[in-house]
Design a protein around this motif. Structure first.
Motif, PDB file in Angstrom:
ATOM      1  N   CYS A  63       0.835  -1.201   0.000  1.00 33.90           N
ATOM      2  CA  CYS A  63       0.000   0.000   0.000  1.00 33.90           C
ATOM      3  C   CYS A  63       0.868   1.249   0.000  1.00 33.90           C
ATOM      4  O   CYS A  63       1.767   1.398   0.821  1.00 33.90           O
ATOM      5  CB  CYS A  63      -0.937   0.022   1.201  1.00 33.90           C
ATOM      6  SG  CYS A  63      -2.010   1.467   1.157  1.00 33.90           S
TER       7      CYS A  63
ATOM      8  N   GLY B 229      -0.529   4.474  -0.160  1.00 33.44           N
ATOM      9  CA  GLY B 229      -1.347   5.642   0.141  1.00 33.44           C
ATOM     10  C   GLY B 229      -0.652   6.486   1.205  1.00 33.44           C
ATOM     11  O   GLY B 229       0.292   6.033   1.848  1.00 33.44           O
ATOM     12  N   THR B 230      -1.140   7.711   1.396  1.00 31.21           N
ATOM     13  CA  THR B 230      -0.510   8.631   2.351  1.00 31.21           C
ATOM     14  C   THR B 230      -0.348   8.006   3.736  1.00 31.21           C
ATOM     15  O   THR B 230       0.714   8.119   4.351  1.00 31.21           O
ATOM     16  CB  THR B 230      -1.334   9.926   2.457  1.00 31.21           C
ATOM     17  OG1 THR B 230      -1.213  10.612   1.221  1.00 31.21           O
ATOM     18  CG2 THR B 230      -0.840  10.822   3.572  1.00 31.21           C
ATOM     19  N   GLY B 231      -1.380   7.310   4.202  1.00 26.53           N
ATOM     20  CA  GLY B 231      -1.339   6.734   5.543  1.00 26.53           C
ATOM     21  C   GLY B 231      -0.244   5.696   5.679  1.00 26.53           C
ATOM     22  O   GLY B 231       0.578   5.744   6.606  1.00 26.53           O
ATOM     23  N   CYS B 232      -0.203   4.740   4.770  1.00 25.34           N
ATOM     24  CA  CYS B 232       0.792   3.680   4.873  1.00 25.34           C
ATOM     25  C   CYS B 232       2.205   4.199   4.627  1.00 25.34           C
ATOM     26  O   CYS B 232       3.154   3.765   5.275  1.00 25.34           O
ATOM     27  CB  CYS B 232       0.458   2.532   3.920  1.00 25.34           C
ATOM     28  SG  CYS B 232      -0.916   1.524   4.543  1.00 25.34           S
TER      29      CYS B 232
ATOM     30  N   CYS C  72      -4.757   3.456  -1.402  1.00 24.44           N
ATOM     31  CA  CYS C  72      -5.185   3.247  -0.018  1.00 24.44           C
ATOM     32  C   CYS C  72      -6.329   2.229   0.065  1.00 24.44           C
ATOM     33  O   CYS C  72      -7.280   2.279  -0.693  1.00 24.44           O
ATOM     34  CB  CYS C  72      -5.640   4.590   0.534  1.00 24.44           C
ATOM     35  SG  CYS C  72      -6.391   4.547   2.154  1.00 24.44           S
ATOM     36  N   HIS C  73      -6.215   1.298   1.024  1.00 22.74           N
ATOM     37  CA  HIS C  73      -7.282   0.331   1.268  1.00 22.74           C
ATOM     38  C   HIS C  73      -8.388   0.941   2.125  1.00 22.74           C
ATOM     39  O   HIS C  73      -9.427   0.332   2.319  1.00 22.74           O
ATOM     40  CB  HIS C  73      -6.751  -0.877   2.049  1.00 22.74           C
ATOM     41  CG  HIS C  73      -5.853  -1.774   1.257  1.00 22.74           C
ATOM     42  ND1 HIS C  73      -6.307  -2.910   0.665  1.00 22.74           N
ATOM     43  CD2 HIS C  73      -4.536  -1.699   0.969  1.00 22.74           C
ATOM     44  CE1 HIS C  73      -5.289  -3.525   0.049  1.00 22.74           C
ATOM     45  NE2 HIS C  73      -4.208  -2.804   0.224  1.00 22.74           N
ATOM     46  N   GLY C  74      -8.104   2.071   2.715  1.00 17.04           N
ATOM     47  CA  GLY C  74      -9.089   2.716   3.564  1.00 17.04           C
ATOM     48  C   GLY C  74      -8.987   2.354   5.034  1.00 17.04           C
ATOM     49  O   GLY C  74      -9.659   2.927   5.867  1.00 17.04           O
ATOM     50  N   PHE C  75      -8.142   1.374   5.338  1.00 14.72           N
ATOM     51  CA  PHE C  75      -8.037   0.935   6.742  1.00 14.72           C
ATOM     52  C   PHE C  75      -6.610   1.197   7.203  1.00 14.72           C
ATOM     53  O   PHE C  75      -5.912   0.309   7.688  1.00 14.72           O
ATOM     54  CB  PHE C  75      -8.375  -0.561   6.812  1.00 14.72           C
ATOM     55  CG  PHE C  75      -8.897  -1.017   8.155  1.00 14.72           C
ATOM     56  CD1 PHE C  75      -9.094  -0.134   9.199  1.00 14.72           C
ATOM     57  CD2 PHE C  75      -9.204  -2.353   8.369  1.00 14.72           C
ATOM     58  CE1 PHE C  75      -9.581  -0.564  10.433  1.00 14.72           C
ATOM     59  CE2 PHE C  75      -9.694  -2.803   9.588  1.00 14.72           C
ATOM     60  CZ  PHE C  75      -9.885  -1.905  10.619  1.00 14.72           C
ATOM     61  N   CYS C  76      -6.188   2.449   7.064  1.00 12.12           N
ATOM     62  CA  CYS C  76      -4.795   2.817   7.240  1.00 12.12           C
ATOM     63  C   CYS C  76      -4.257   2.488   8.627  1.00 12.12           C
ATOM     64  O   CYS C  76      -3.072   2.283   8.805  1.00 12.12           O
ATOM     65  CB  CYS C  76      -4.588   4.293   6.976  1.00 12.12           C
ATOM     66  SG  CYS C  76      -5.543   4.930   5.597  1.00 12.12           S
TER      67      CYS C  76
ATOM     68  N   LEU D 199       0.024  -2.003   4.899  1.00 10.36           N
ATOM     69  CA  LEU D 199      -0.660  -3.187   4.396  1.00 10.36           C
ATOM     70  C   LEU D 199       0.056  -3.762   3.172  1.00 10.36           C
ATOM     71  O   LEU D 199       0.537  -3.031   2.323  1.00 10.36           O
ATOM     72  CB  LEU D 199      -2.093  -2.830   3.994  1.00 10.36           C
ATOM     73  CG  LEU D 199      -3.019  -2.417   5.141  1.00 10.36           C
ATOM     74  CD1 LEU D 199      -4.352  -1.935   4.612  1.00 10.36           C
ATOM     75  CD2 LEU D 199      -3.217  -3.584   6.100  1.00 10.36           C
TER      76      LEU D 199
HETATM   77  S1  FES Z   1      -2.801   4.306   3.013  1.00 12.43           S
HETATM   78 FE1  FES Z   1      -2.642   2.149   3.183  1.00 12.43          FE
HETATM   79  S2  FES Z   1      -4.614   1.651   3.877  1.00 12.43           S
HETATM   80 FE2  FES Z   1      -4.782   3.803   3.673  1.00 12.43          FE
END
Ligand code: FES
Ligand SMILES: Cc1cc2nc3c(=O)[nH]c(=O)nc-3n(C[C@H](O)[C@H](O)[C@H](O)COP(=O)(O)O)c2cc1C
Ligand code: SF4
Ligand code: SF4
Ligand code: SF4
Ligand code: FES
Lengths: 630, 164
Positions: A32, A34-37, A80-84, A89
């Motif tokens: 993943c 995304g910004t969170g991961c 992003c999977h949405g469950f950061c 992930l």
């Molecule tokens: S950034 Fe990885 S789940 Fe949101």
């Protein structure tokens, strides 16, 4: 007519090739990105996996066209999977495994056991109530979700256009281009009942049809990716995780209305979204899906990106277009409407990121299909950013009409730390709060409007029993007051007054009349403001006054709010800032402050009753409210 | 060539890369600020000259948008998120802790050694990992006052080694 870079036949060949390539991939590892991961270190995991695979003689392929032969692993960066919060992930296909909290130290084991041995590592799975979940979509957080817009987010490579094409991407655009005329496309969108996801819920088809009917030498398609609600990140998820769906939606809007230039306006705080969109646009141009005479159809379309510069008001349509024009982003009086005189005073389609992302699937599957999801007047799904005092926070997408209870309890897992639910704020600073009595309310545009709330863009902040709702109202008023562009007096001055009063109430210095003043000010601001910012700025105050009046009363009558005090706060004088003027000491009703003139003063916390008089009196801002843990 | 001249030359290059088009003023200022962290008076004058508009106009656009700074900033820009999700998960103590660590007083935002500028921001899109902050656009998640200070201390140490 310039020659086309990609003929329709070539596009079909590309579709088949991409599908075959994707199907031929034996082992896929999606990290993943995304910004969170990324913030949680997923790129270190990516690099470690890559290096470790190579050391073991595995052939690491990154692009879809790379064929690694027998011993190959396709390593991808997903959206992003949405469950950061359970990230970083890593998902592994076709084994259908989702690993959570993956760190570089875990990479060797993943390669050894899972990639080479086909074995599942239990430790890295998601665990809940003693049960381990191997498949992502079995996890309770995902089970009730219905993902249309977020369908591919997390499941495909966000930077590989061929993968988007392999999954059916750009075929809706092709269909619109060759098999439909503008009127038919607008009708399909109208029939689908798609309503704007940026907050207002205006029927998208009607907007497109107005632009289509307008006669003009140039028309524009603008995408609102400003996502100003401070606590929402749905549009970010879509732009980062599935940028081509937004581009394709805009292209279809172009075909439908005769517009030839597209602009995507992205919030400054989303550098990764900008990067992904730039890559996506470059690749689409390279293939000939953007540019002149696309697929030999005679239709041309060019795409541009604008980055915001930190002004919330620029999310408003007319402010946004004036910001693209390089001016101060101030809203203007309407009419003229954006569909008649938008960007550079030309007819303009302006829609939100999520609105566009819905379009390709509607065109591909038909209006009837879309209507089969959601409710009569609000078809389709809605994404929400679920945050606050809830067990599972993240991005969720549910059919319109899903109840709050389902979102908060079934998907969100209930309130954190076994506390009681108090309220949920929907729609950020322009929205209102909902309470226990609304838990079974279906989430759709009209039901929420009836109770004084809005779906808004989709920010959903859950608050537990310990939250002071006056403080919530103050927080949002502080935000809007800061963001008021100052063009009109009711909003500029009114929000300032509102904030002053709320601050006074929080300090337990408010009077009963203040509540009436708040209400009458709120009505004036709502009535007399020029744009949506001012018109909705008072919603948080009005709805907390309506549902939690007792908490305001606790502050103004009892001079004691159980929630604020429950949070344990004490006042402290910062000796570096204190000039020893003695003002605080003179104002303290409890004689709790001591100190010599021109020497730093101190507060005796055992005598202090938290009246806040000193705090208000200090001319040097030397008195801090210190939050204690617990 | 002195630093100021070099900067103005680079500024010209950036403006030229946008074809001296007026409508690109925001993107131009963003690019300049990305390199120099702020927009100096000379920079604004240069933009006005090259785009053929008044300095006052340039100034008014620069001041409208919160992200533009007309004052010099530190080498590292630290932004503590104070969006809804971060606020409810206690971002304020992080901000306060950093202020104290950097010994910032009153309206001061940049540390005395010109290394750090401390700001707030409303939502970085990492709400599930609240409270969040960025250091020069790199997002750091699930912060506490202690871990935030540790990050800054780390940078200070590295900088000291580099300068030694
Ligand atoms: S950034 Fe990885 S789940 Fe949101
Ligand atoms: C102050 C203010 C801020 C707004 N912010 C956004 C935003 O961040 N994103 C968005 O899509 N719409 C935002 N809107 C709504 C837009 O004005 C516009 O209605 C919307 O982008 C239209 O697209 P839609 O019909 O697809 O929702 C905002 C409106 C106001 C008044
Ligand atoms: S309502 Fe507020 S934000 Fe909107 S134009 Fe007026 S002052 Fe500006
Ligand atoms: S809060 Fe009130 S009681 Fe406490 S020290 Fe300040 S003035 Fe005195
Ligand atoms: S009013 Fe402020 S500066 Fe004056 S003595 Fe009190 S704390 Fe110090
Ligand atoms: S509220 Fe801080 S990242 Fe969204």
């Amino acid at each position: 007519m310039p020659e086309c870079a990609l003929t329709r036949t070539q596009f079909h060949l590309l579709q088949t090739e991409s599908k075959d390539l994707l199907a031929a991939q034996k082992l896929k590892v999606l990290v993943c990105a995304g910004t969170g991961c990324v913030a949680n270190g997923s790129m270190k995991v990516y690099d470690t996996l890559k290096a470790a695979c190579e050391t073991r003689g595995l052939n690491v392929c990154v692009a879809l066209r790379e064929e690694g032969g027998e011993n190959s692993v396709h390593l991808k960066k997903s959206g992003c999977h949405g469950f950061c919060e359970i990230g970083p992930l890593v998902s592994i296909e076709p084994l259908d495994i989702l690993y959570t909290h993956v760190h570089p130290e875990d990479c060797e084991e993943i390669i050894e056991k899972t990639l080479l041995g086909g074995e599942v590592i239990d430790r890295l799975l998601y665990h809940k109530d003693g049960q381990a979940y191997q498949r992502r979509d079995d996890i309770p957080f995902y089970k009730l979700q219905h993902r249309i817009v977020l369908r591919d987010s997390g499941k495909s490579d966000a930077e590989e256009i061929l993968e988007y094409i392999a999954n059916g991407g750009y075929s809706a655009f092709e269909k619109a281009l060759f098999e439909m005329n503008g009127e038919e496309i607008c009708k399909t969108i109208s029939d689908s009942g798609l309503r704007g996801r940026g907050g207002g819920g205006f029927p998208a088809g009607r907007k497109w049809e107005s632009v289509r009917r307008n006669v003009s030498d140039v028309k524009y398609v603008v995408c609102n990716g400003d996502e100003g609600d401070p606590g929402a990140f749905m549009d970010q998820g879509v732009m980062e995780g599935n940028p081509h769906s937004v581009i394709e939606g805009m292209l279809i809007a172009g075909v439908a209305t005769g517009a030839t230039e597209g602009y995507i306006y992205v919030r400054a705080e989303y550098p990764l979204a900008v990067k992904r969109l730039r890559i996506a646009i470059a690749k689409a141009e390279e293939l000939g899906l953007l540019g002149d005479n696309i697929m030999g159809s005679g239709f041309s379309f060019h795409m541009h990106i604008n980055r915001g510069a930190g002004a919330f008001v620029c999310g408003e349509g007319s402010a946004l277009t004036s910001s693209i024009e390089g001016k101060r982003g101030m809203p203007r009086v309407k009419p003229p409407r954006t569909v008649d005189k938008g960007l550079w005073a030309k007819p303009t389609v302006l829609n939100n990121v999520e609105t566009y992302a819905n379009v390709p699937q509607i065109v591909l599957n038909g209006a009837g299909w879309y209507r089969s999801v959601g409710t009569e007047n609000s078809p389709g799904t809605k994404t929400f950013a679920l945050t606050g005092n809830v067990v599972n926070t993240g991005l969720v997408e549910v059919p319109m009409g899903t109840t709050l209870r389902q979102v908060i309890y079934d998907i969100g897992g209930g309130i954190k730390d076994g506390k009681k639910f108090k309220a949920v704020q929907i729609g950020g600073p322009s929205g209102g709060c909902l309470t226990e009595e609304h838990l079974d309310l279906p989430l759709d545009f009209d039901s929420l409007k009836k109770v004084g709330a809005i779906i808004g863009s989709g920010g959903m902040v859950v608050m537990d029993e310990d939250t002071c709702m006056v403080e919530v109202a103050r927080f949002f008023m502080n935000f809007t007051q800061n963001e008021s562009c100052g063009k009109c007096v009711p909003c500029r001055e009114g929000t300032k007054r509102m904030l002053e009063i709320l601050e006074r109430i929080i300090r337990n210095e408010g009077e009963l009349e203040d509540l009436d003043t708040l209400e009458s000010l709120a009505n004036t601001i709502t009535e007399a403001s020029l744009c949506g910012l001012g018109q909705t700025a008072c919603k948080p105050v009005l709805s907390t006054l309506k549902y939690f009046r007792n908490e305001y009363l606790a502050h103004v009558v009892d001079k004691h709010c159980p929630h604020c005090n429950g949070r344990k706060r004490h006042l402290e004088i910062n000796p570096k800032l204190c000039r020893g003027c003695g003002k605080c000491k003179r104002n303290c009703p409890m004689e709790a402050i001591s100190g010599e003139l021109r020497q730093p003063h101190t507060i005796d916390v055992t005598k202090c009753i938290h009246c806040g008089a000193c705090w208000g009196a200090c001319p040097f801002g030397a008195i801090d409210a210190i939050e204690e843990e617990g | 060539m002195d630093a100021s001249n070099a900067m103005l030359q680079r500024v010209e290059e950036i403006i030229d890369s946008y074809g001296c088009k007026r409508e690109n003023i925001i993107a131009i200022m963003q690019d300049i600020q990305a390199e120099y962290k702020y927009l100096s008076r000379e920079t604004l004058e240069k933009i006005a000259e090259k785009l053929g508009i008044g300095v006052a106009k340039v100034y008014s656009v620069a001041t409208f948008y919160e992200n533009f700074s007309l004052e010099a900033k530190g080498k590292y820009i630290v932004k503590v998120c104070n969006g809804t999700a971060c606020h409810v998960r206690k971002s304020q103590p992080i901000y306060d802790g950093l202020r104290e660590y950097l010994q910032l007083e009153g309206k001061q935002k940049t540390s005395a050694d010109q290394l750090f500028t401390l700001e707030t921001v409303a939502c970085l899109g990492a709400c599930s990992l609240a409270p969040a902050m960025t250091i020069n656009d790199e997002v750091h998640a699930k912060m506490t006052p202690e871990s935030a200070i540790a990050l800054l201390e780390d940078i200070r140490r590295k900088e000291a080694v580099q300068n030694a």
